[in-house]
Structure formats: structure tokens, C-alpha cells
Scaffold this motif. Structure first.
Motif, PDB file in Angstrom:
ATOM      1  N   MET A 107      75.168  85.143 -42.992  1.00 18.19           N
ATOM      2  CA  MET A 107      74.534  84.314 -41.939  1.00 18.19           C
ATOM      3  C   MET A 107      73.664  83.231 -42.585  1.00 18.19           C
ATOM      4  N   GLU A 119      65.202  82.399 -38.381  1.00 17.40           N
ATOM      5  CA  GLU A 119      66.476  82.815 -37.790  1.00 17.40           C
ATOM      6  C   GLU A 119      67.545  81.799 -38.158  1.00 17.40           C
ATOM      7  N   SER A 120      68.808  82.193 -37.941  1.00 13.63           N
ATOM      8  CA  SER A 120      69.906  81.322 -38.381  1.00 13.63           C
ATOM      9  C   SER A 120      70.207  80.180 -37.410  1.00 13.63           C
ATOM     10  N   PHE A 121      69.823  80.326 -36.128  1.00 11.38           N
ATOM     11  CA  PHE A 121      70.140  79.367 -35.050  1.00 11.38           C
ATOM     12  C   PHE A 121      71.651  79.291 -34.801  1.00 11.38           C
ATOM     13  N   LEU A 122      72.366  80.341 -35.152  1.00 14.11           N
ATOM     14  CA  LEU A 122      73.828  80.314 -35.022  1.00 14.11           C
ATOM     15  C   LEU A 122      74.284  81.221 -33.883  1.00 14.11           C
ATOM     16  N   TYR A 123      75.401  80.852 -33.267  1.00 17.80           N
ATOM     17  CA  TYR A 123      75.917  81.602 -32.117  1.00 17.80           C
ATOM     18  C   TYR A 123      76.868  82.706 -32.581  1.00 17.80           C
ATOM     19  N   ASN A 124      76.528  83.932 -32.247  1.00 17.57           N
ATOM     20  CA  ASN A 124      77.291  85.091 -32.727  1.00 17.57           C
ATOM     21  C   ASN A 124      78.742  85.094 -32.260  1.00 17.57           C
ATOM     22  N   PHE A 150      66.226  71.626 -40.891  1.00 11.14           N
ATOM     23  CA  PHE A 150      65.280  72.737 -40.726  1.00 11.14           C
ATOM     24  C   PHE A 150      66.007  74.079 -40.814  1.00 11.14           C
ATOM     25  N   ILE A 166      80.998  85.183 -35.976  1.00 10.90           N
ATOM     26  CA  ILE A 166      80.010  85.563 -36.998  1.00 10.90           C
ATOM     27  C   ILE A 166      79.202  86.813 -36.638  1.00 10.90           C
ATOM     28  N   ARG A 167      79.503  87.428 -35.484  1.00 10.82           N
ATOM     29  CA  ARG A 167      78.687  88.591 -35.087  1.00 10.82           C
ATOM     30  C   ARG A 167      78.790  89.745 -36.093  1.00 10.82           C
TER      31      ARG A 167
END
Lengths: 240, 226
Positions: free
Chosen positions: A142, A88-93, A84, A134-135
Motif C-alpha cells: 500500500m 494513510e494511503s488515500f487509496l481505494y480498496n 502529500f 488493493i484490499r
């Protein structure tokens, strides 16, 4: 070459949120190896439709069947088959690309995570940034990493919610190349998009979701060019 | 077993994140140190009253510094909608809860390990009680606080002004646990009959088990609404 058989089937799916009827008896079939695009105006219920299909929301009524198996609430086995890609990316900055992929890889019980994550980072062009949190990443970077996250578990069904939004031409080309590669591997793909150019390029079939109902479906044969598809959409939306 | 592995994966993600940034833990340690400092000026260390306030202070710094961490626990998952990413993963929703409980418990315990000795030093308190019983009471009490706090933090994270909502929801629910914890701590620190402390400890253990079971099963419904 398209494979035969249903990968995903929705039967009379209805969703009521609060006192609002969002989806009304949505029935739809996604064949194995097929790419189906769901298009429709804003507020048509596309994102709710996706969330119900992925298992993030429980439909008020109706059935979701994946490979002949009815989805039970929070079925881990079914969730493993679905990749899915949301708004949003669902990724942790605070985590690096590698750490993000390893984290999701563990949750999806992926074997050889390091090897797969490294290969995917190379594929999406983020290998040189793998140890940077990745922030500071741009929207395009992203999205590339989000694509790598989705592909990590090698899902049978890819569900992409407006995957081209905010991407530059290079990233769009990369995403389309990956999607086409997955198509040839027999992965079934469901795309929600407002980008008609991309829908026309990628989809085998297009369906319109308007005011919570599936109103029209068209097979994108070689005689249907982009202007023709746009006309068909405009007519279908104006009628209903 | 899988639920515990997933919970540890989530907890380790939070803990390694915290190890990198030290944002939450730093804030909690500073807050608890300031509270201890202010109270050390308010009470004269030579006065016998100090003994009476120490059990309460142990739990005061635990609860109020802990709330700072709990508030951040689920708010961090709202960045890039990571909570949806967790929910779309093939894991039991309760493993998210257990993972958060584990991470929050470890963070609060670390803060206690730093702040409780500081409290004893600044209050010039000589520990004469049974250290193992004291540790057991602190662990059981903290665990109960984290069980309920993590659940309510998840509930409050969806609301506006969640930082204000969490203490309002949490503090009344914690009253029985805190009464038992303060009484148990007082008995151990005053080196009184340990069997009295055991009764309070049993009450705390029952509270922990009851709320752990309830929060574990109800967490799925909170996730559905987020």
C-alpha cells in the motif's frame, strides 16, 4: 548541488483547534532542492503543521508562501505543486493500483496518465499486481502504491508524513532511492519522521517541533553523525 | 468547466466501483422490493384505496432505500482516509459534493427504474396518467432529495452513529419537498388537471435550486471540519 531560493516559507503560522493552541508562531524556510526533516515528540503538532502547510487546514494566523506566492484558501495551483504522503494511503480498496493511479491522475490533471502510471508501478515493484484490487495488499505494498500516487503529478515539493512507518527493509531502500533521485532532480522535500536513521540518511537539515514551536534547527554536515544528532535532539527536547 | 469534469471523475469512480461490487444498489433494490411486497399484502389491490397510497409508496421506497445508499456514500471515503486524498487534490471542494450528488442520483434513479414498475405490478395498477409529467416529477423530487441527503451524509459521516443521525437530520428538511412530490405524483397518477401538478413542480424546482446553491457553497466548510 543545492539550488538557491525559497521553495516554501512559513511565517508566524499559528493554529488553534477548539480552545487548544496547537502551533505557535511557526516560522520555517524550505529551500529549493533541500530536504528538511521535522522531528519531535508525539503530540508536538507535527501532523497539524503538515495539514496546514498542505492546505487541508486553514491556519488561524500567519502566512504560507510557496515560490513567492502566498497560499490562498484551497488554491488548486499550489496544491498541484505539493505531493502529500500522509499517515494513510488515500487509496481505494476496491480499485486496482492502475485504477487508483488513473483516478488521482485525472484529479491532478496529469498528462499521459497511462504511460506514467505504468512506469511508476514498475518503479515501485507493483507492475504484476496492477489489475488486482488493493484490499488484499500488505501495508508495504500500500505504501509503495501511495508513493507512486504522490509521484504521479511530479510535484515540486514532496511532503512525507512518517513515510517509513511499517515498511520492510526492501521497501525502505526503495523509498530512500526514490527520495534521493528526487533530491538530485531538485525537488524540495519536507519529511516528518520518528526514524532517526532515515532522517540522518536523507535530510540536509533537521528541525525540532516541540509543543507547537520550532525550537532548534541543525544543518546535517558531515561531522554530525547519527549518535551526535540523537544527543542533540535529546538535549533540545529535555531543555524546553 | 473544470469543476464539472472533476465532479464527473469522482462520480464515475463511485459508479464504476458500484458496478463492480453491486453492494449498495443490491441492498437498495432488496429493501425497496420488500417494502413493496409487505404493503401489497397490507392493501387489497381491488380496493380503491390502493390508488391513494401509491403516490406515497413511490416516495417512501425512494427515500428509505436512498438513505441506505447515502449513508455509504461518504463512509466509503473514510477508508484509508481517501477523503483527505480528495481534499489534497487540486480541485474545488464543491466538485466532491457535485460528484457525490451525481453518483447518488444515478444510483437512486436506477433503483426507481426497477422498483416503481414492480410497485405498479404488485398493486395491479394500470398507469393512465401522463408518463412524461410523472417522470419529471420523480426526477425533480429525487434530485432535491439527493441534494440535501448528500450534504447531510457528508455532515453525518464525521459523527458517531452516522447511520442513525442521517435520517434524523434529513427527514424534517425533506418535508416540504415530499409533500409537493406526493401531491404532484397523485395528481398525475389520477389523471387530474395537470396545471395543479405544475404548481407543485414549481415548488419542488425552487426547493432544489435553493438547497443546491446553499449546499454547494456550504460544503467547503464541512470539509474543513473533517
Amino acid at each position: 548541488m543545492k539550488e538557491l531560493g525559497n521553495m516554501l516559507e512559513l511565517k508566524n503560522m499559528t493554529k488553534i483547534l477548539g480552545d487548544k493552541l496547537i502551533l505557535k508562531n511557526v516560522s520555517l524556510v524550505l529551500n529549493k532542492g533541500e530536504t528538511l526533516a521535522v522531528i519531535g515528540p508525539n503530540g508536538a503538532g507535527k501532523s497539524t503543521f503538515f495539514k496546514c502547510t498542505v492546505g487541508l487546514l486553514q491556519p488561524t494566523s500567519g502566512d504560507i508562501i510557496i515560490e513567492g506566492q502566498k497560499i490562498q484558501k484551497n488554491s488548486a495551483e499550489i496544491k498541484r505543486k505539493i505531493g502529500f504522503l500522509g499517515h494513510e494511503s488515500f487509496l481505494y480498496n476496491t480499485l486496482t493500483p492502475m485504477e487508483n493511479l488513473k483516478f488521482y491522475g485525472k484529479l491532478f490533471k496529469v498528462k499521459n496518465i497511462d504511460e506514467k502510471a505504468t512506469r511508476l508501478l514498475k518503479e515501485v515493484g507493483l507492475h504484476y499486481f496492477k489489475e488486482i484490487p488493493i484490499r488484499s495488499f500488505s501495508r508495504g505494498m500500500m505504501q509503495r502504491l501511495a508513493i507512486a500516487r504522490v509521484l504521479l503529478a511530479e510535484p515540486d515539493i514532496l511532503m512525507l508524513d512518517e513515510p517509513h512507518t511499517g515498511l520492510d527493509q526492501e521497501a525502505v531502500a526503495l523509498l530512500n532511492r526514490i527520495i534521493k533521485q528526487k533530491q538530485t532532480n531538485g525537488t524540495s522535500i519536507l519529511i516528518i519522521s520518528h526514524d532517526f536513521d532515515q532522517v540522518h540518511e536523507l535530510a540536509d537539515r533537521v528541525t525540532i517541533l516541540n509543543k507547537g514551536r520550532i525550537t532548534e534547527t541543525i544543518q546535517l554536515t558531515s561531522d554530525i553523525d547519527l549518535p551526535k544528532m540523537k544527543d542533540w535532539y535529546a538535549e533540545a527536547v529535555a531543555q524546553k | 468547466m473544470s469543476i464539472l469534469i472533476d465532479a464527473w471523475t469522482i462520480a464515475w469512480k463511485d459508479l464504476s466501483n458500484e458496478l463492480k461490487t453491486k453492494q449498495t444498489i443490491g441492498m437498495m433494490v432488496i429493501f425497496s422490493s420488500l417494502v413493496i411486497l409487505v404493503f401489497s399484502f397490507a392493501f387489497d389491490p381491488t380496493n380503491n384505496m390502493v390508488k391513494a397510497v401509491i403516490p406515497g409508496l413511490v416516495w417512501l421506497i425512494t427515500i428509505f432505500s436512498g438513505i441506505l445508499g447515502l449513508n455509504r456514500s461518504f463512509l466509503s471515503e473514510h477508508e484509508n482516509d481517501c477523503l483527505t486524498g480528495l481534499r489534497s487534490a487540486p480541485i474545488d471542494p464543491s466538485s466532491i459534493y457535485l460528484g457525490k450528488v451525481l453518483a447518488n442520483f444515478i444510483v437512486v434513479t436506477v433503483v426507481q427504474v426497477i422498483s416503481i414498475p414492480v410497485l405498479f405490478i404488485l398493486f395491479d395498477y394500470r398507469f393512465l396518467g401522463a408518463i412524461l409529467w410523472f417522470m419529471l416529477i420523480v426526477i425533480v423530487g429525487t434530485f432535491g432529495f439527493i441534494i440535501v441527503g448528500t450534504f447531510l451524509a457528508a455532515l453525518a459521516a464525521n459523527a458517531k452513529n452516522s447511520e442513525m443521525l442521517l435520517p434524523v437530520l434529513l427527514l424534517p428538511l425533506l418535508s416540504p419537498l415530499m409533500i409537493a412530490a406526493v401531491q404532484g405524483t397523485r395528481i398525475v397518477l389520477e389523471n387530474q388537471d395537470i396545471s395543479d401538478a405544475i404548481s407543485w413542480l414549481q415548488l419542488m424546482a425552487a426547493y432544489d435550486l435553493l438547497f443546491l446553491a446553499a449546499c454547494f457553497f456550504l460544503f467547503e466548510f464541512i470539509m474543513e471540519g473533517s
